[in-house]
Design a protein around this motif. Structure first.
Motif, mmCIF file in Angstrom:
data_model
loop_
_atom_site.group_PDB
_atom_site.id
_atom_site.type_symbol
_atom_site.label_atom_id
_atom_site.label_comp_id
_atom_site.label_asym_id
_atom_site.label_seq_id
_atom_site.Cartn_x
_atom_site.Cartn_y
_atom_site.Cartn_z
ATOM 1 N N GLU A 48 33.832 43.227 43.097
ATOM 2 C CA GLU A 48 34.776 42.141 42.878
ATOM 3 C C GLU A 48 35.800 42.647 41.868
ATOM 4 O O GLU A 48 35.448 43.349 40.927
ATOM 5 C CB GLU A 48 34.007 40.944 42.302
ATOM 6 N N ALA A 49 37.065 42.335 42.075
ATOM 7 C CA ALA A 49 38.113 42.811 41.169
ATOM 8 C C ALA A 49 38.944 41.646 40.657
ATOM 9 O O ALA A 49 39.155 40.653 41.351
ATOM 10 C CB ALA A 49 39.043 43.783 41.893
ATOM 11 N N TYR A 50 39.393 41.781 39.449
ATOM 12 C CA TYR A 50 40.462 40.925 38.915
ATOM 13 C C TYR A 50 41.731 41.687 39.279
ATOM 14 O O TYR A 50 42.221 42.526 38.527
ATOM 15 C CB TYR A 50 40.231 40.774 37.421
ATOM 16 N N PRO A 118 39.181 46.356 35.550
ATOM 17 C CA PRO A 118 38.317 45.186 35.721
ATOM 18 C C PRO A 118 37.845 44.999 37.160
ATOM 19 O O PRO A 118 38.406 44.229 37.939
ATOM 20 C CB PRO A 118 39.181 44.017 35.240
ATOM 21 N N TRP A 120 33.922 44.810 39.185
ATOM 22 C CA TRP A 120 32.495 44.639 38.919
ATOM 23 C C TRP A 120 31.690 44.915 40.162
ATOM 24 O O TRP A 120 32.162 44.713 41.277
ATOM 25 C CB TRP A 120 32.224 43.216 38.417
ATOM 26 N N TRP A 132 24.345 42.290 38.523
ATOM 27 C CA TRP A 132 25.690 42.739 38.171
ATOM 28 C C TRP A 132 25.544 43.920 37.210
ATOM 29 O O TRP A 132 25.054 43.760 36.093
ATOM 30 C CB TRP A 132 26.495 41.616 37.502
ATOM 31 N N CYS A 135 25.944 44.316 33.182
ATOM 32 C CA CYS A 135 26.039 42.966 32.625
ATOM 33 C C CYS A 135 24.672 42.381 32.320
ATOM 34 O O CYS A 135 24.547 41.189 32.035
ATOM 35 C CB CYS A 135 26.775 42.037 33.592
ATOM 36 N N GLN B 7 40.006 31.694 34.358
ATOM 37 C CA GLN B 7 39.515 32.288 35.611
ATOM 38 C C GLN B 7 38.227 33.037 35.327
ATOM 39 O O GLN B 7 38.098 33.689 34.287
ATOM 40 C CB GLN B 7 40.538 33.286 36.160
ATOM 41 N N TYR B 8 37.301 32.946 36.270
ATOM 42 C CA TYR B 8 36.010 33.611 36.101
ATOM 43 C C TYR B 8 35.781 34.612 37.219
ATOM 44 O O TYR B 8 36.092 34.340 38.381
ATOM 45 C CB TYR B 8 34.885 32.583 36.136
ATOM 46 N N PHE B 9 35.205 35.754 36.845
ATOM 47 C CA PHE B 9 34.855 36.780 37.827
ATOM 48 C C PHE B 9 33.402 37.194 37.649
ATOM 49 O O PHE B 9 32.853 37.108 36.543
ATOM 50 C CB PHE B 9 35.743 38.014 37.657
ATOM 51 N N ALA B 10 32.840 37.643 38.744
ATOM 52 C CA ALA B 10 31.551 38.340 38.721
ATOM 53 C C ALA B 10 30.469 37.473 38.083
ATOM 54 O O ALA B 10 30.312 36.303 38.469
ATOM 55 C CB ALA B 10 31.696 39.686 38.017
ATOM 56 N N ILE B 11 29.743 38.020 37.114
ATOM 57 C CA ILE B 11 28.600 37.283 36.561
ATOM 58 C C ILE B 11 29.037 35.966 35.922
ATOM 59 O O ILE B 11 28.323 34.958 35.992
ATOM 60 C CB ILE B 11 27.811 38.179 35.563
ATOM 61 N N ARG B 13 31.618 34.087 36.881
ATOM 62 C CA ARG B 13 31.925 33.174 37.978
ATOM 63 C C ARG B 13 30.641 32.547 38.522
ATOM 64 O O ARG B 13 30.574 31.331 38.765
ATOM 65 C CB ARG B 13 32.659 33.935 39.087
ATOM 66 N N GLU B 14 29.624 33.378 38.661
ATOM 67 C CA GLU B 14 28.363 32.851 39.182
ATOM 68 C C GLU B 14 27.707 31.901 38.185
ATOM 69 O O GLU B 14 27.177 30.858 38.568
ATOM 70 C CB GLU B 14 27.406 33.999 39.522
ATOM 71 N N VAL B 72 41.386 35.088 31.224
ATOM 72 C CA VAL B 72 40.272 35.643 31.997
ATOM 73 C C VAL B 72 39.327 36.345 31.026
ATOM 74 O O VAL B 72 39.776 37.138 30.193
ATOM 75 C CB VAL B 72 40.768 36.660 33.041
ATOM 76 N N ILE B 74 36.437 39.071 30.670
ATOM 77 C CA ILE B 74 36.125 40.268 31.449
ATOM 78 C C ILE B 74 34.769 40.821 31.041
ATOM 79 O O ILE B 74 34.634 41.444 29.989
ATOM 80 C CB ILE B 74 37.239 41.312 31.260
#
Lengths: 150, 80, 150, 80
Positions: A48-50, A118, A120, A132, A135, B7-11, B13-14, B72, B74
């Protein structure tokens, strides 16, 4: 040129764009989805990318490489989405008059990209667990605690 | 109070259960906002393992937040 | 697998043979015929090999790389004959679980191959002169005195 | 006198004007043979810039030559 791709990366087409009779050396790095990580069988990966910042930061890294090494051209593409085993996750290619610069720059780009861009990665394991990468914290998959390299 | 988009991404976001939200906050820095959201949503990552970007550019953890910013958080990256 | 090829090298087909879900990283080096060397415009190149010993020595180098670095696979092909600008003269590809080993091994192989494998290069210049690279002595093309890298 | 086959590549092939020849020599080492051939054919490279291989394997400059050997003199290489 640093791109994020939702489609399969085609290194042949990308490589063709770098053809240049001024270049004597080309070094290309490919990161592939492999079937295990730290001993855990891996079934698939999600990236997943920002995207807006990933492209900005990736482009900065390519420009840094151009500043540090005598290059003819550089290009990089990172895949996002759900990837199967063996698929190409990231492709970096560098051309230069001489091979030393091409090797050094290619490695610089992938090292910096992995540390700064960024994007993941979520690993799906054979036992049904997902992680992840990088993380992890208490309660997460134990095997994911340590930082990993491709 | 300022109004922000997050905005949320990856862990994150989940763990948040969504990709983007608008909110009002008294927090004036990314770190303060992250700690507020972490307490509310149970994010597992501590603030010192999360970087921040505002309006698609990296910022320091103590950069000032302004009304209308899009922020965001990160998590540790893992490309390649 | 170290090969000498009298035909165009096809890196796509060669690369396909290295696909392996145990590998997470692939580093490939390509040496291309470029249009100048030390400031002299180059029109074409000839490569000549002492093939039986070139294959032996090249294979030894690949095996050394396997001994020094944690690799999945290695392969290299060197072209011989008359090559045009832009053509692929040498291709080295290395796969490994991790990228550090792949970069180090790829570089080791091309560095050693250039120093040890009995293959010679003759440059044809725009002014009609030709030079066997690294073999210059008094009376030869002045620009060819210094050792050169791709 | 021993009888040898000599193969030439690259600059030596051009300076000799042929790729292979058979000859009889009193030389007992690659260096001695190279110096003999250099004097005869005007090779530009001095012996210390040329390696030798016998029967498709590298040998030392002072390795013994034996009747029936096939010897190759190897100018400085330049692959890639």
């Amino acid at each position: 040129m640093f791109r994020i791709s939702t489609e399969l990366i085609d290194p042949v087409a990308l490589q063709r764009e770098l053809a240049d009779v001024q270049a004597g050396a080309c070094v290309a790095f490919e990161g592939w989805v492999r079937n295990r990580n730290d001993g855990h069988p891996v079934l698939s990966l999600e990236y997943e990318a920002y995207a807006p910042l990933a492209v900005k930061e990736g482009t900065r890294i390519l420009n840094e490489a151009r500043g540090k090494f005598a290059l003819v051209a550089v290009a990089a593409v990172h895949r996002v989405g759900h990837l199967k085993l063996g698929e190409l996750a990231v492709w970096v290619s560098v051309t230069a008059e001489h091979r030393g610069a091409a090797f050094d720059a290619c490695r610089y780009i992938i090292d910096e990209a992995k540390a700064r861009v960024p994007i993941w990665k979520k690993e799906h394991y054979a036992d049904g667990a997902t992680v992840w990468i990088n993380c992890a914290s208490r309660g997460d998959h134990a095997g994911a605690q340590a930082p990993r390299q491709v | 109070m300022i109004h922000l988009a997050v905005q949320y991404f990856a862990i994150l976001r989940e763990q948040r259960g969504l990709s983007e939200e608008k909110l009002a906050t008294a927090a004036t820095t990314p770190t303060a906002l992250y700690d507020e959201l972490r307490a509310r949503h149970g994010f597992t990552l501590p603030a010192d393992r999360v970087r921040a970007a505002v309006n698609d550019e990296f910022v320091a953890a103590d950069a000032p937040l302004r009304d209308g910013d899009r922020i965001v958080f990160i998590p540790p990256v893992a490309g390649g």
